[in-house]
Design a protein around this motif. Structure first.
Motif, PDB file in Angstrom:
ATOM      1  N   UNK A 141       0.859  -1.171   0.000  1.00 44.33           N
ATOM      2  CA  UNK A 141       0.000   0.000   0.000  1.00 44.33           C
ATOM      3  C   UNK A 141       0.902   1.230   0.000  1.00 44.33           C
ATOM      4  N   UNK A 142       0.283   2.385  -0.049  1.00 47.04           N
ATOM      5  CA  UNK A 142       1.061   3.618  -0.030  1.00 47.04           C
ATOM      6  C   UNK A 142       1.799   3.778   1.301  1.00 47.04           C
ATOM      7  N   UNK A 143       1.176   3.313   2.392  1.00 46.30           N
ATOM      8  CA  UNK A 143       1.751   3.488   3.725  1.00 46.30           C
ATOM      9  C   UNK A 143       2.572   2.314   4.221  1.00 46.30           C
ATOM     10  N   UNK A 144       2.463   1.163   3.576  1.00 46.84           N
ATOM     11  CA  UNK A 144       3.190   0.004   4.079  1.00 46.84           C
ATOM     12  C   UNK A 144       2.829  -1.272   3.348  1.00 46.84           C
ATOM     13  N   UNK A 145       2.857  -2.356   4.093  1.00 52.20           N
ATOM     14  CA  UNK A 145       2.606  -3.683   3.549  1.00 52.20           C
ATOM     15  C   UNK A 145       1.491  -4.340   4.348  1.00 52.20           C
ATOM     16  N   UNK A 146       0.640  -5.096   3.668  1.00 53.63           N
ATOM     17  CA  UNK A 146      -0.442  -5.833   4.312  1.00 53.63           C
ATOM     18  C   UNK A 146      -0.274  -7.311   4.011  1.00 53.63           C
ATOM     19  N   UNK A 147      -0.416  -8.123   5.050  1.00 52.93           N
ATOM     20  CA  UNK A 147      -0.375  -9.573   4.886  1.00 52.93           C
ATOM     21  C   UNK A 147      -1.636 -10.140   5.532  1.00 52.93           C
ATOM     22  N   UNK A 148      -2.372 -10.968   4.802  1.00 50.16           N
ATOM     23  CA  UNK A 148      -3.548 -11.667   5.323  1.00 50.16           C
ATOM     24  C   UNK A 148      -3.297 -13.160   5.207  1.00 50.16           C
ATOM     25  N   UNK A 149      -3.542 -13.869   6.302  1.00 46.65           N
ATOM     26  CA  UNK A 149      -3.304 -15.312   6.331  1.00 46.65           C
ATOM     27  C   UNK A 149      -4.579 -16.009   6.777  1.00 46.65           C
ATOM     28  N   UNK A 150      -5.032 -16.956   5.987  1.00 45.45           N
ATOM     29  CA  UNK A 150      -6.228 -17.720   6.338  1.00 45.45           C
ATOM     30  C   UNK A 150      -5.846 -18.833   7.307  1.00 45.45           C
ATOM     31  N   UNK A 197      -8.286 -21.038   9.218  1.00 46.65           N
ATOM     32  CA  UNK A 197      -9.552 -21.588   9.710  1.00 46.65           C
ATOM     33  C   UNK A 197      -9.304 -22.688  10.744  1.00 46.65           C
ATOM     34  N   UNK A 198     -10.060 -22.629  11.813  1.00 49.84           N
ATOM     35  CA  UNK A 198      -9.935 -23.647  12.854  1.00 49.84           C
ATOM     36  C   UNK A 198      -8.792 -23.415  13.817  1.00 49.84           C
ATOM     37  N   UNK A 199      -8.010 -22.351  13.629  1.00 50.04           N
ATOM     38  CA  UNK A 199      -6.886 -22.043  14.520  1.00 50.04           C
ATOM     39  C   UNK A 199      -7.352 -20.985  15.509  1.00 50.04           C
ATOM     40  N   UNK A 200      -6.977 -21.157  16.747  1.00 49.36           N
ATOM     41  CA  UNK A 200      -7.324 -20.184  17.779  1.00 49.36           C
ATOM     42  C   UNK A 200      -6.216 -19.146  17.896  1.00 49.36           C
ATOM     43  N   UNK A 201      -6.602 -17.930  18.253  1.00 47.77           N
ATOM     44  CA  UNK A 201      -5.644 -16.831  18.367  1.00 47.77           C
ATOM     45  C   UNK A 201      -4.503 -17.167  19.326  1.00 47.77           C
ATOM     46  N   UNK A 202      -4.813 -17.855  20.416  1.00 48.27           N
ATOM     47  CA  UNK A 202      -3.791 -18.197  21.415  1.00 48.27           C
ATOM     48  C   UNK A 202      -2.755 -19.192  20.882  1.00 48.27           C
ATOM     49  N   UNK A 203      -3.076 -19.855  19.768  1.00 47.75           N
ATOM     50  CA  UNK A 203      -2.162 -20.842  19.183  1.00 47.75           C
ATOM     51  C   UNK A 203      -1.308 -20.281  18.042  1.00 47.75           C
ATOM     52  N   UNK A 204      -1.329 -18.942  17.875  1.00 50.61           N
ATOM     53  CA  UNK A 204      -0.551 -18.290  16.814  1.00 50.61           C
ATOM     54  C   UNK A 204       0.530 -17.435  17.460  1.00 50.61           C
ATOM     55  N   UNK A 205       1.738 -17.512  16.911  1.00 56.12           N
ATOM     56  CA  UNK A 205       2.874 -16.727  17.399  1.00 56.12           C
ATOM     57  C   UNK A 205       3.460 -15.949  16.220  1.00 56.12           C
ATOM     58  N   UNK A 206       3.658 -14.648  16.421  1.00 57.33           N
ATOM     59  CA  UNK A 206       4.241 -13.795  15.384  1.00 57.33           C
ATOM     60  C   UNK A 206       5.511 -13.190  15.959  1.00 57.33           C
ATOM     61  N   UNK A 243      -6.650 -10.577  14.566  1.00 65.82           N
ATOM     62  CA  UNK A 243      -7.136 -11.924  14.249  1.00 65.82           C
ATOM     63  C   UNK A 243      -8.651 -11.947  14.429  1.00 65.82           C
ATOM     64  N   UNK A 244      -9.374 -12.272  13.357  1.00 63.80           N
ATOM     65  CA  UNK A 244     -10.827 -12.326  13.445  1.00 63.80           C
ATOM     66  C   UNK A 244     -11.375 -13.305  12.413  1.00 63.80           C
ATOM     67  N   UNK A 285      -9.002 -15.299  10.172  1.00 59.82           N
ATOM     68  CA  UNK A 285      -8.086 -14.577   9.282  1.00 59.82           C
ATOM     69  C   UNK A 285      -7.181 -13.691  10.128  1.00 59.82           C
ATOM     70  N   UNK A 286      -5.875 -13.856   9.939  1.00 55.98           N
ATOM     71  CA  UNK A 286      -4.881 -13.027  10.610  1.00 55.98           C
ATOM     72  C   UNK A 286      -4.453 -11.934   9.636  1.00 55.98           C
ATOM     73  N   UNK A 287      -4.600 -10.676  10.062  1.00 53.96           N
ATOM     74  CA  UNK A 287      -4.201  -9.549   9.224  1.00 53.96           C
ATOM     75  C   UNK A 287      -3.054  -8.826   9.909  1.00 53.96           C
ATOM     76  N   UNK A 288      -1.981  -8.623   9.166  1.00 57.02           N
ATOM     77  CA  UNK A 288      -0.792  -7.950   9.694  1.00 57.02           C
ATOM     78  C   UNK A 288      -0.544  -6.702   8.853  1.00 57.02           C
ATOM     79  N   UNK A 289      -0.409  -5.575   9.520  1.00 60.45           N
ATOM     80  CA  UNK A 289      -0.116  -4.301   8.862  1.00 60.45           C
ATOM     81  C   UNK A 289       1.304  -3.894   9.248  1.00 60.45           C
ATOM     82  N   UNK A 290       2.131  -3.648   8.235  1.00 62.34           N
ATOM     83  CA  UNK A 290       3.539  -3.312   8.439  1.00 62.34           C
ATOM     84  C   UNK A 290       3.778  -1.936   7.828  1.00 62.34           C
ATOM     85  N   UNK A 291       3.879  -0.892   8.659  1.00 59.13           N
ATOM     86  CA  UNK A 291       4.063   0.445   8.105  1.00 59.13           C
ATOM     87  C   UNK A 291       5.484   0.689   7.615  1.00 59.13           C
TER      88      UNK A 291
END
Length: 142
Positions: A41-50, A52-61, A114-115, A118-124
């Motif tokens: 994007x103009x301001x940065x980078x966007x990453x979306x990761x599907x 399904x069935x994964x809980x937020x507590x089980x994801x590490x970034x 995370x919703x 779908x995990x959405x990461x915004x990197x400015x």
């Protein structure tokens, strides 16, 4: 009565023996490798990761030396029973995706949300780091 040995297209029958295992390995990899969309994007980078069935507590970034790593585990259990049948299915697997980020990112301002699987990461980008194209002249040897 003669028995025929199947002939491989590449003439190497030995490697064809492993083809079913190789195909199975690709299917397993695809099952545990989440689908990713990445964009600029103009301001940065966007990453979306599907995920399904994964809980937020089980994801590490994590971010280490401009390498963004997303890893986690998926565990699901399905059980159905009635008077005449019993069905139980479990799925478990871990995944990891790694992205090399450009040097002009603002690491301390990376955000993740995370919703609905779908995990959405915004990197400015850093301010003033607008990429520009510069023509490099080629000089002749004297």
């Amino acid at each position: 009565m003669s028995s025929k040995v199947p002939v491989s297209h590449n003439g190497d029958w030995w490697t064809d023996i492993y083809e079913p295992f190789r195909s199975f390995g690709y299917r397993v990899r695809d099952f545990f490798s989440p689908t990713v969309e990445a964009g600029l994007t103009e301001d940065g980078y966007d990453i979306s990761i599907e995920l399904p069935g994964v809980k937020e507590k089980d994801v590490d970034i994590s971010l280490d030396d401009n390498m963004l790593t997303i890893k986690g585990e998926k565990y699901s259990k399905k059980e159905e029973k009635d008077e005449t049948r019993y069905f139980s299915e479990r799925t478990y697997g871990s995944f990891q995706r790694t992205f090399r980020l450009p040097t002009e990112v603002k690491a301390e301002a990376i955000e993740a949300h995370f919703e609905d699987g779908v995990l959405q990461i915004k990197i400015p980008k850093l301010k003033g780091s607008a990429s520009s194209t510069k023509k490099i002249p080629i000089s002749k040897k004297s």
